[in-house]
Motif scaffolding. Sequence first.
Motif, short mmCIF file in Angstrom:
data_model
loop_
_atom_site.label_atom_id
_atom_site.label_comp_id
_atom_site.label_asym_id
_atom_site.label_seq_id
_atom_site.Cartn_x
_atom_site.Cartn_y
_atom_site.Cartn_z
N ARG A 30 -73.95 31.23 -57.89
CA ARG A 30 -74.21 29.94 -58.53
C ARG A 30 -75.06 29.08 -57.60
NH1 ARG A 30 -72.74 32.61 -62.37
NH2 ARG A 30 -70.64 32.59 -63.16
N CYS A 31 -76.36 29.21 -57.71
CA CYS A 31 -77.29 28.43 -56.89
C CYS A 31 -77.86 27.29 -57.72
CB CYS A 31 -78.45 29.30 -56.40
SG CYS A 31 -77.96 30.59 -55.29
N GLN A 32 -77.97 26.13 -57.11
CA GLN A 32 -78.53 24.96 -57.77
C GLN A 32 -79.98 24.78 -57.33
OE1 GLN A 32 -76.61 23.40 -60.10
NE2 GLN A 32 -75.17 25.03 -59.60
N PHE A 33 -80.82 25.76 -57.67
CA PHE A 33 -82.22 25.74 -57.26
C PHE A 33 -83.12 25.31 -58.41
CE2 PHE A 33 -81.38 29.38 -54.05
CZ PHE A 33 -81.01 28.46 -53.08
N SER A 34 -84.14 24.56 -58.06
CA SER A 34 -85.20 24.24 -59.02
C SER A 34 -86.25 25.35 -58.92
CB SER A 34 -85.83 22.89 -58.69
OG SER A 34 -86.46 22.97 -57.41
N GLU A 35 -87.22 25.34 -59.83
CA GLU A 35 -88.26 26.37 -59.81
C GLU A 35 -89.00 26.42 -58.48
OE1 GLU A 35 -92.10 27.53 -62.48
OE2 GLU A 35 -90.32 26.82 -63.52
N PRO A 36 -89.38 25.29 -57.87
CA PRO A 36 -90.05 25.36 -56.56
C PRO A 36 -89.16 25.97 -55.47
CG PRO A 36 -90.42 23.20 -57.55
CD PRO A 36 -89.41 23.92 -58.41
N HIS A 37 -87.85 25.73 -55.57
CA HIS A 37 -86.93 26.34 -54.59
C HIS A 37 -86.91 27.86 -54.73
CE1 HIS A 37 -84.74 22.27 -54.52
NE2 HIS A 37 -85.44 22.38 -53.42
N TRP A 38 -86.90 28.33 -55.99
CA TRP A 38 -86.92 29.77 -56.22
C TRP A 38 -88.22 30.38 -55.67
CZ3 TRP A 38 -83.00 32.70 -56.85
CH2 TRP A 38 -81.86 32.23 -57.50
N ASP A 39 -89.32 29.68 -55.87
CA ASP A 39 -90.60 30.17 -55.35
C ASP A 39 -90.56 30.31 -53.83
OD1 ASP A 39 -91.70 30.36 -57.89
OD2 ASP A 39 -92.59 28.35 -57.80
N HIS A 134 -86.73 25.95 -44.20
CA HIS A 134 -86.28 25.34 -45.46
C HIS A 134 -84.75 25.25 -45.44
CE1 HIS A 134 -90.35 25.86 -46.98
NE2 HIS A 134 -90.29 27.10 -46.51
N ASN A 135 -84.24 24.47 -44.54
CA ASN A 135 -82.80 24.39 -44.32
C ASN A 135 -81.98 24.08 -45.57
OD1 ASN A 135 -80.25 22.73 -43.34
ND2 ASN A 135 -80.76 24.33 -41.83
N PRO A 136 -82.39 23.13 -46.43
CA PRO A 136 -81.57 22.87 -47.62
C PRO A 136 -81.42 24.09 -48.54
CG PRO A 136 -83.12 21.07 -47.25
CD PRO A 136 -83.49 22.18 -46.30
N ILE A 137 -82.44 24.90 -48.64
CA ILE A 137 -82.37 26.11 -49.48
C ILE A 137 -81.42 27.12 -48.84
CG2 ILE A 137 -83.69 28.07 -50.39
CD1 ILE A 137 -86.08 26.11 -50.63
N ALA A 138 -81.53 27.30 -47.53
CA ALA A 138 -80.64 28.23 -46.83
C ALA A 138 -79.19 27.77 -46.91
CB ALA A 138 -81.08 28.38 -45.37
N LEU A 139 -78.97 26.47 -46.81
CA LEU A 139 -77.61 25.94 -46.90
C LEU A 139 -77.03 26.16 -48.29
CD1 LEU A 139 -75.23 24.42 -45.71
CD2 LEU A 139 -76.38 22.29 -46.32
N GLU A 140 -77.80 25.88 -49.33
CA GLU A 140 -77.34 26.09 -50.71
C GLU A 140 -77.01 27.57 -50.94
OE1 GLU A 140 -76.24 25.64 -54.66
OE2 GLU A 140 -76.50 24.10 -53.13
N LEU A 141 -77.86 28.46 -50.43
CA LEU A 141 -77.63 29.89 -50.57
C LEU A 141 -76.36 30.31 -49.83
CD1 LEU A 141 -78.75 32.47 -51.81
CD2 LEU A 141 -80.13 32.77 -49.74
N THR A 142 -76.16 29.79 -48.64
CA THR A 142 -74.96 30.10 -47.85
C THR A 142 -73.69 29.65 -48.58
OG1 THR A 142 -76.20 29.92 -45.79
CG2 THR A 142 -73.81 29.75 -45.63
N LEU A 143 -73.72 28.44 -49.12
CA LEU A 143 -72.57 27.93 -49.86
C LEU A 143 -72.28 28.78 -51.09
CD1 LEU A 143 -73.26 24.10 -49.58
CD2 LEU A 143 -71.51 25.42 -48.36
N ALA A 144 -73.33 29.17 -51.81
CA ALA A 144 -73.16 29.99 -53.01
C ALA A 144 -72.60 31.37 -52.65
CB ALA A 144 -74.49 30.13 -53.75
N MET A 145 -73.09 31.96 -51.56
CA MET A 145 -72.58 33.28 -51.15
C MET A 145 -71.13 33.17 -50.68
SD MET A 145 -75.75 35.15 -49.24
CE MET A 145 -75.71 33.99 -47.91
#
Length: 163
Positions: A30-39, A134-145
């Motif tokens: 469950r990642c809360q990513f926008s399209e630019p984050h996915w890119d 891109h620390n916020p993206i890595a943090l969101e991914l870590t929390l989701a995992m």
Amino acid sequence: MHAPIANTLSFDIRGLAQAIVNCPASDGLRCQFSEPHWDILGRYLQPFALTSGQVLMERGVLDRTLYFIESGTLSVHYQDEKARVRMAVVGAGTVLGEGAFFSHLPRTATVQASTACKLWSLTPLRFLELANRHNPIALELTLAMGAVMAKRLYNRARRVAVT
């Protein structure tokens, strides 16, 4: 370990994003990513394919790579010292390898493709690069995992899927 990517098979990070968004499994990512984050994340992931029957990871191997499942199903199986076999099936929208990624320990189970699969891998080195840039993206991914791993550990039948 990885099958060559066939010319007819195409990969786009949006396919993985859709698989994650549409995943009905309780242990889905469950990642809360926008399209630019996915890119951005897509630049750090390596796509590859598995054919039915191919082994993705083996129990006891020291490898911390994460695997994100875009399509297909994989079986996770573990045989204990009393020859009892535990098995789980994971599919699109989920992640594998979070146990070894966080613990720095060898794989706890063997994972094999049940059907043809499209996957994306993230090595610890690429994750470190992502975290630095891109620390916020890595943090969101870590929390989701972490949430995936917690749900799997809480559910006795799904524990074997923590690889």
